[in-house]
Design a protein around this motif. Structure first.
Motif, PDB file in Angstrom:
ATOM      1  N   VAL A   1       0.854  -1.192   0.000  1.00 22.32           N
ATOM      2  CA  VAL A   1       0.000   0.000   0.000  1.00 22.32           C
ATOM      3  C   VAL A   1       0.886   1.237   0.000  1.00 22.32           C
ATOM      4  O   VAL A   1       1.906   1.290   0.705  1.00 22.32           O
TER       5      VAL A   1
ATOM      6  N   SER B   1       1.159   5.667   0.027  1.00 24.73           N
ATOM      7  CA  SER B   1       0.606   6.996   0.263  1.00 24.73           C
ATOM      8  C   SER B   1       1.707   8.006   0.002  1.00 24.73           C
ATOM      9  O   SER B   1       2.887   7.716   0.220  1.00 24.73           O
TER      10      SER B   1
ATOM     11  N   TYR C   1       3.641   0.506   2.692  1.00 22.43           N
ATOM     12  CA  TYR C   1       3.219  -0.381   3.774  1.00 22.43           C
ATOM     13  C   TYR C   1       3.112  -1.799   3.239  1.00 22.43           C
ATOM     14  O   TYR C   1       2.539  -2.028   2.178  1.00 22.43           O
TER      15      TYR C   1
ATOM     16  N   ARG D   1       6.526  -0.132   7.541  1.00 23.63           N
ATOM     17  CA  ARG D   1       6.250   1.190   6.969  1.00 23.63           C
ATOM     18  C   ARG D   1       7.573   1.841   6.619  1.00 23.63           C
ATOM     19  O   ARG D   1       8.370   2.172   7.489  1.00 23.63           O
TER      20      ARG D   1
ATOM     21  N   TRP E   1      -3.533   2.012  -3.173  1.00 24.16           N
ATOM     22  CA  TRP E   1      -3.378   3.260  -2.440  1.00 24.16           C
ATOM     23  C   TRP E   1      -3.910   3.125  -1.016  1.00 24.16           C
ATOM     24  O   TRP E   1      -4.909   2.457  -0.770  1.00 24.16           O
ATOM     25  N   HIS E   2      -3.229   3.789  -0.109  1.00 22.22           N
ATOM     26  CA  HIS E   2      -3.693   3.884   1.273  1.00 22.22           C
ATOM     27  C   HIS E   2      -4.957   4.727   1.321  1.00 22.22           C
ATOM     28  O   HIS E   2      -5.255   5.493   0.397  1.00 22.22           O
ATOM     29  N   GLU E   3      -5.725   4.603   2.394  1.00 25.13           N
ATOM     30  CA  GLU E   3      -6.970   5.364   2.505  1.00 25.13           C
ATOM     31  C   GLU E   3      -6.717   6.866   2.514  1.00 25.13           C
ATOM     32  O   GLU E   3      -7.573   7.644   2.072  1.00 25.13           O
TER      33      GLU E   3
END
Length: 435
Positions: free
Chosen positions: A75, A77, A102, A166, A209-211
């Motif tokens: 993921v 961002s 991530y 991360r 993609w991250h939220e």
């Protein structure tokens, strides 16, 4: 760079900064982790009796696919800090941004004694990155990548108790951005910042993609553009060998600000066209004043066009602003051509009128001297009884040109603006960029 909780513990290596060159078999020595006798039973030793983040069987080349899953989710961002430059000549954009990745590596054994209730993360020395599996990500169509640093590189590596990783870093990237300047200065440029997998294919790793997606710094400003960032869904890139690789990308929309060009090009050039029409209110026989005003206006327009061409992008095709300037020059040139014809008609009619007046005056004087007392006869010469109408016709055409030319130019200018502005404004500009 990142909001790091002060309670997080930094894992530091006992080796120098270049410890990323250490052989993977010595990976367990990279962390300052106490021995088994010094910790509680929550921290387990590996089969070889060594305490550390990496088990003895750890393979940094094997994808850590979670049990029961087919692929490893990675993921992303990003946060855009600043846009340093938008180079229209070389067609690229330079920006500073944070990249965060991530993923979960269930094989790692993070030491539980370093975790605190205030945060689920602990920091790992980024030098250990070479000893563990990480996504092989590269930036597509990147011309140049640099990392701003003072003493150490700006990057961080964190892990949770469950093995969630991360990795975050700050990079300055110059990305190629093909641009089309047909609508300049109404153009809208689209650039793509694509993060693409290089080694692992889609059946092994999946990008998403991250939220939070993408974040934009509040201090981000550009002089000539309004920048809009959007994330596109996860994509797959297929190469010539039919292999597909995971990819995510950011769409950068650059809307050009119109205020500079309106104030410095469009309004002045339009006013100069109107100034050229003021010459129609100057009498035709005032040749120096009217001719100087017309030629000066034309030369000013040509000089302005040259300045606009030097400031606009150098391309082989005509741009919207070139069409506007060329049209304004044509209008002013038409005024000059019209006045040239009017001068010709005016002085031609005057010359023919003078040529006709001289013989008539001579015959009138001759008739008066030839009269005798009581005799009302007069002498008439053949051909003098009929008058030449050419001067009158030339004068009529002169008046018509002066009257209808300005009406024609006004109509053409109005029609051109009625077509030009709606077309180009709808071609590549948005309402929020008009300031």
């Amino acid at each position: 760079m990142d909001d790091i909780d002060e309670s997080m513990v930094l894992f530091h290596s006992r080796f120098p900064a270049h410890s990323d060159q250490i052989h993977p078999t010595n990976a367990s020595a990279l962390l300052t982790v106490p021995s088994t006798s010094e910790v509680d039973g929550s921290e387990q030793a590996d089969d070889n009796g060594r305490d550390g983040l990496f088990p003895a069987s750890y393979d940094r080349f094997a994808v850590p696919i979670p049990p029961g899953e087919d692929v490893l989710p990675v993921v992303f961002s990003v946060k855009v800090r600043d846009i340093f430059a938008i180079d229209e000549a070389s067609m690229d954009i330079t920006l500073e941004w944070y990249i965060r990745m991530y993923w979960t590596d269930h094989r790692l054994r993070p030491p539980l004694r370093y975790f605190r209730d205030s945060s689920p993360w602990i920091n790992i020395d980024p030098a250990h990155t070479s000893q563990m599996w990480i996504p092989t990500v590269y930036i597509d169509h990147a011309k140049e990548i640099t990392m701003p640093s003072l003493l150490v590189l700006p990057r961080s590596h964190r892990i949770t108790k469950q093995g969630l990783m991360r990795y975050s870093t700050s990079v300055i990237t110059k990305i190629a951005c093909p641009m089309d300047f047909t609508a300049y200065p109404f153009d809208k440029q689209i650039c793509f910042m694509r993060l693409e997998g290089y080694q692992y294919r889609t059946f092994e790793v999946e990008y998403s993609w991250h939220e939070t997606g993408i974040q934009i710094s509040n201090s981000l400003r550009t002089d000539h553009f309004v920048a809009n960032f959007q994330i596109d869904g996860n994509e797959r890139v297929q190469h010539e060998n039919s292999a597909t690789f995971p990819s995510v990308q950011v769409r950068i929309s650059l809307y050009r600000k119109m205020s500079y060009h309106v104030m410095n090009t469009y309004i002045p050039s339009g006013l100069f066209v109107i100034v050229s029409w003021l010459t129609f209110f100057i009498p035709v026989d005032v040749v120096p004043g009217r001719m100087v005003l017309t030629i000066t206006t034309l030369l000013t327009m040509v000089s302005m066009f040259s300045t606009v061409r030097s400031e606009s992008p150098k391309v082989s095709y005509a741009k919207a602003i070139d069409m506007w300037m060329f049209f304004c020059i044509i209008l002013v040139f038409t005024v000059l051509v019209e006045y040239t014809f009017v001068i010709y008609l005016h002085f031609r009619a005057k010359k023919l009128g003078m040529a006709q007046t001289k013989p008539q005056a001579f015959m009138e004087s001759f008739n008066k001297s030839a009269n005798v007392a009581g005799d009302q006869a007069s002498v008439t010469v053949n051909g003098t009884a009929s008058e030449d109408t050419r001067p009158n016709k030339l004068a009529v055409w002169e008046v018509r040109l002066e009257k209808y030319t300005i009406v024609f130019l006004l109509s053409v200018f109005f029609i051109f603006n009625f077509i030009y502005w709606p077309f180009w404004l709808s071609y590549g500009i948005s309402d929020n960029s008009l300031y």
